[in-house]
Design a protein around this motif. Structure first.
Motif, PDB file in Angstrom:
ATOM      1  N   ASN A 121       0.856  -1.192   0.000  1.00 19.54           N
ATOM      2  CA  ASN A 121       0.000   0.000   0.000  1.00 19.54           C
ATOM      3  C   ASN A 121       0.890   1.240   0.000  1.00 19.54           C
TER       4      ASN A 121
ATOM      5  N   ARG B 251     -14.257 -12.118  -3.184  1.00 23.50           N
ATOM      6  CA  ARG B 251     -13.815 -11.007  -2.341  1.00 23.50           C
ATOM      7  C   ARG B 251     -13.020 -11.534  -1.146  1.00 23.50           C
ATOM      8  N   THR B 252     -12.118 -10.682  -0.680  1.00 23.21           N
ATOM      9  CA  THR B 252     -11.372 -11.027   0.542  1.00 23.21           C
ATOM     10  C   THR B 252     -12.221 -10.663   1.741  1.00 23.21           C
ATOM     11  N   GLY B 253     -11.684 -10.958   2.912  1.00 23.18           N
ATOM     12  CA  GLY B 253     -12.425 -10.679   4.120  1.00 23.18           C
ATOM     13  C   GLY B 253     -12.693  -9.195   4.330  1.00 23.18           C
ATOM     14  N   ASN B 254     -11.799  -8.307   3.852  1.00 29.37           N
ATOM     15  CA  ASN B 254     -11.986  -6.867   4.017  1.00 29.37           C
ATOM     16  C   ASN B 254     -12.674  -6.229   2.822  1.00 29.37           C
ATOM     17  N   GLY B 255     -13.229  -7.114   1.895  1.00 25.28           N
ATOM     18  CA  GLY B 255     -14.045  -6.581   0.803  1.00 25.28           C
ATOM     19  C   GLY B 255     -13.331  -6.290  -0.490  1.00 25.28           C
ATOM     20  N   PHE B 256     -11.990  -6.525  -0.556  1.00 28.47           N
ATOM     21  CA  PHE B 256     -11.259  -6.274  -1.800  1.00 28.47           C
ATOM     22  C   PHE B 256     -11.503  -7.427  -2.790  1.00 28.47           C
TER      23      PHE B 256
ATOM     24  N   ASN C  51     -10.790 -10.353  -5.197  1.00 28.82           N
ATOM     25  CA  ASN C  51      -9.775 -11.416  -5.075  1.00 28.82           C
ATOM     26  C   ASN C  51      -9.741 -12.299  -6.323  1.00 28.82           C
TER      27      ASN C  51
END
Length: 562
Positions: free
Chosen positions: A132, A417-422, A424
């Motif tokens: 990031n 989606r990943t756990g934080n909503g991104f 995947n």
């Protein structure tokens, strides 16, 4: 082959007496069916059946027909190029050392700011980890380009592609050539069938003659046994000398040995016939044809050949004085020499008969015509190499990547989606359609030289036509002359045989009546056997000459098939 068969015949001796004014030819006996099955018992075998069996079972012919099937498969191969070509591909790669590229990270922020990038971030990005980034004010000293690894360690893709040929001049010509090539293979098979028919016919006739001659030898032995018995009884009665009996005994012993040799050679001729047919040697056969059923009118045959005496319908009619040829008015004239030369070149035929030969009846001529057509198509095909080639193409597939093999084969789509909503997603689809135009511009003059080779091949085949015509003309003249000579010799040997039989008959009567010598009888019997041998050798020569004549005129296979 003809020489070998004739040597076999002369060793075995001659066959069956033929009626006056008759010659030998092939006969068509009723066939048992389309096939002739070999059995463990005795197999009745006519000439027609022997030919049918050989055409269907001869190993060399079976191999030739495999070549014909190869030609048909070749046609399918060429046609397949015009059908849609579909390919499916899939691959997986372990990028154990990712390829790196230099990236100017300092310019990513634009203006007086740049992206926050620490050495730790760079190391993580180089190892394929997610980083990031933030924005900071650019330092007075800009950051130089840095090595950056794109992609992940594990990558894979799968796709399906379709192409369709729309235009190719060489392909269109290739389709025509494929059909001609298949026709050529069929004609080569027919040529092999003609050769087999010739071999089987000659072997069958050789067996017939050897068999009939063996029967004649048996009758000769019986007749000599009768004469020996009568002479021995006369000796016991005191009216003949013991030397007369011994001379006849020697004559009989020699005749028995000759009979034994003829029997073994007859078996050998049967074995040769089986070999030419492709029949197992263990199969017992019984020839159902006879020489008498193979007789045709000699006068008619001579008239067909253009060499008959139209008053008598025959050739040699006796042993008279030799005729004297009329004197020529100008024996050394140029016109006469030209006429004699033309007569010799045409095989002693009239101009009308000499020009009546049909070359198309010969499979060799037809085969050469097909080869000429192939050469023309080959030339056109090489010229077509300069034409553009147009194809329609289409492809669709998926590609993916992952940090590990398990991550690659997770097959995560756009909804993942990943756990934080991104997002995947690790597999992405792709597809395309298009046209492919290929225009040959320069190939280093390769096509030019290929066209030259094709033209030369065409010219070579054209020269071969004249050579083949001359060869067919020569074979026609040779076969015609050989058959006429064989008929004349047969007539002569038939007359000699009749005389020898009469001399033998009279000498035996004179000896039995006590007015002739024993040596006269033995000499007459020896002369009779020599006349029989010469007659049956001439008989076989007529048979072989007739087969050769039918082959030269292109009628052998047609007659054998009827």
């Amino acid at each position: 082959m003809k020489k070998n068969l004739r040597l076999l015949l002369l060793a075995a001796g001659p066959g069956l007496l033929a009626p006056a004014g008759a010659a030998l030819a092939q006969t068509a006996q009723p066939a048992l069916g389309t096939t002739l099955d070999a059995t463990s018992g005795t197999l009745p075998l006519s000439l027609k059946q022997a030919i049918d069996y050989a055409v269907q079972n001869k190993s060399t012919l079976l191999a030739t027909r495999l070549g014909e099937q190869t030609a048909k498969a070749k046609v399918g191969e060429i046609r397949s190029a015009g059908l849609p070509q579909v390919n499916v591909a899939a691959n997986v790669a372990d990028n154990f050392k990712l390829q790196k590229s230099l990236v100017n990270f300092g310019a990513l922020g634009g203006g007086a700011s740049a992206t926050t990038l620490t050495p730790g971030d760079i190391a993580a990005a180089q190892n394929g980890q997610t980083v990031n980034l933030g924005t900071v004010t650019l330092p007075s000293e800009p950051m130089p380009p840095q090595a950056f690894a794109f992609g992940l360690q594990w990558a894979g893709n799968t796709s399906a592609s379709v192409s369709q040929l729309l235009f190719d001049g060489a392909y269109l010509i290739g389709l025509k050539a494929a059909k001609v090539y298949e026709e050529l293979a069929q004609k080569q098979t027919q040529q092999a069938e003609i050769d087999v028919v010739e071999q089987v016919s000659k072997a069958y006739y050789s067996t017939l003659v050897a068999r009939e001659r063996l029967q004649l030898l048996s009758r000769n032995v019986q007749r000599l046994d009768t004469l020996l018995y009568q002479t021995n009884e006369t000796f016991k009665a005191g009216f003949a000398e013991k030397l007369d009996v011994q001379r006849l005994q020697v004559q009989r012993n020699n005749l028995v040995v000759e009979q034994q040799k003829a029997s073994r050679l007859t078996d050998l001729s049967v074995a040769l016939l089986k070999f030419q047919m492709g029949l197992p040697q263990t199969q017992t056969v019984a020839l159902s044809d006879s020489l008498s059923t193979a007789l045709v009118d000699a006068g008619s045959l001579r008239r067909t050949l253009g060499a008959a005496n139209f008053n008598t319908g025959g050739g040699v009619s006796g042993l008279g004085s030799v005729p004297t040829a009329p004197a020529l008015d100008s024996p050394n004239s140029a016109d006469q020499r030209a006429q004699d030369q033309q007569t010799a070149l045409s095989g002693a035929r009239t101009g009308q008969l000499a020009g009546a030969i049909n070359y198309n009846n010969r499979i060799e001529f037809s085969t050469l015509e097909t080869q000429q057509a192939l050469a023309g198509l080959d030339l056109a095909n090489r010229r077509a190499g300069a034409y553009p080639r147009l194809l329609a193409t289409a492809a669709y597939g998926f590609s993916g990547s992952g940090l590990t093999a398990g991550d690659l084969f997770a097959f995560r789509g756009p909804d993942s989606r990943t756990g934080n909503g991104f997002s995947n997603q690790n597999w992405f689809g792709f597809g395309n359609v298009g046209l492919s135009l290929q225009i040959p511009v320069f190939d280093g003059f390769r096509r030019k030289y290929l066209v030259q080779q094709s033209r030369i091949q065409q010219q070579t085949i054209e020269r071969g036509f004249e050579t083949l015509r001359q060869s067919i003309d020569l074979q026609d003249a040779q076969s015609r002359t050989s058959l006429i000579n064989a008929l004349d010799v047969l007539d002569n040997q038939r007359a000699n045989l009749s005389l020898a039989e009469e001399v033998s008959r009279v000498s035996r009567i004179k000896f039995q009546e006590g007015v002739g010598a024993n040596l006269e009888v033995i000499s007459a019997e020896t002369g009779l056997r020599e006349a029989q041998t010469n007659y049956y050798a001439a008989l076989y020569d007529v048979l072989v000459a007739k087969v050769d004549r039918d082959k030269a005129t292109g009628e052998l296979f047609r007659k054998a098939s009827n």
